[in-house]
Design an enzyme around this catalytic site. Structure first.
Site, PDB file in Angstrom:
ATOM      1  CD  GLU A  40      -2.161   1.430   2.853  1.00  0.00           C
ATOM      2  OE1 GLU A  40      -2.497   2.579   3.200  1.00  0.00           O
ATOM      3  OE2 GLU A  40      -2.148   0.450   3.627  1.00  0.00           O
ATOM      4  CG  ASP A  44      -0.023   6.996  -1.244  1.00  0.00           C
ATOM      5  OD1 ASP A  44      -1.205   7.371  -1.389  1.00  0.00           O
ATOM      6  OD2 ASP A  44       0.889   7.764  -0.893  1.00  0.00           O
ATOM      7  CG  ASP A 113      -5.705   1.333   3.016  1.00  0.00           C
ATOM      8  OD1 ASP A 113      -5.577   2.476   2.537  1.00  0.00           O
ATOM      9  OD2 ASP A 113      -5.905   1.115   4.232  1.00  0.00           O
ATOM     10  CD  GLU A 116      -3.275   4.139  -1.811  1.00  0.00           C
ATOM     11  OE1 GLU A 116      -3.317   5.356  -2.045  1.00  0.00           O
ATOM     12  OE2 GLU A 116      -3.024   3.673  -0.672  1.00  0.00           O
TER      13      GLU A 116
END
EC number: 3.1.26.3
Length: 224
Positions: A40, A44, A113, A116
């Site tokens: 994650e 991101d 989450d 990502e």
């Protein structure tokens, strides 16, 4: 579960060379130590870069501030969760029993989450070109949306335009209270509209911010 993962790969239009990356990207921390938290973190940054690069190329006349607001709008958690729901991502998550019982597969934060994390998994498996292709595919309808730049308008402007289009009176903002020490004041504002029953409130470190938050709250109420 193999069939489900293959189905997800088809939804993503990506074939994993190492399916272990995908499995880890789908594993919530409640389901084991080999979970998606590190993925994650990486995903991101990858998403932010790809979207920033795309916006930079698409909108050569936009200022840095405008590009930043567009990127923030496109990579916020609610948007990620919306995309995750479009590919039924919740159906493929590995969750602990507690999260499963509490409906974690529907939770906005978990879906955001996990998406990502999947982007990171694609990057680790196929490199940056593959990750960019998938991100732009998932975001294509949003990037091509003629109303995308609408998010550049602040909440007070959006509310005013909505009210004018709906033939309502313009909003009134009233400063109802200021509290706290002089160097750390909190401003309280109420937003009302003649002929409309809804009342909205906003608090912020200055009057302008409080009015913007009150306008945002009012617009959300009116738009349902």
């Amino acid at each position: 579960m193999k069939i489900n993962l293959e189905r997800l790969c088809r939804r993503l239009n990506y074939h994993f060379n190492n399916i272990a990356y995908l499995k880890q990207a789908l594993t919530h921390c409640s389901a084991g130590s080999d979970n998606y938290e590190r993925f994650e973190f990486l995903g991101d940054s990858i998403l932010s870069f790809v979207i920033a690069n795309e916006l930079f190329n698409r909108f050569p006349l936009h200022s840095e501030g405008q590009l930043s607001r567009l990127r923030s709008f496109l990579v916020k958690g609610e948007m990620l969760a919306e995309i995750a729901r479009e590919i039924d991502l919740g159906d493929y998550l590995f969750l602990g029993q507690g999260e499963l019982r509490s409906g974690g597969f529907r939770r906005t934060s978990i879906l955001a989450d996990a998406l990502e994390a999947i982007l990171a998994a694609i990057y680790l498996d196929g490199g940056m070109i593959a990750a960019k292709q998938i991100i732009l595919m998932l975001y294509s309808s949003r990037l091509d949306d003629p109303d995308l730049n609408h998010c550049l308008k602040d909440a007070k402007t959006q509310l005013q335009e909505f009210l004018q289009a709906s033939k309502f009176a313009l909003p009134e903002y009233v400063l109802t209270k200021i509290e706290g020490d002089e160097h750390a004041q909190i401003f309280h504002v109420t937003c009302t509209i003649e002929g409309v029953s809804q009342v909205a409130y906003g608090t912020g470190p200055n009057r302008r911010k409080a009015e913007q938050l009150a306008a945002k709250a009012m617009l959300e109420q009116l738009q349902g």
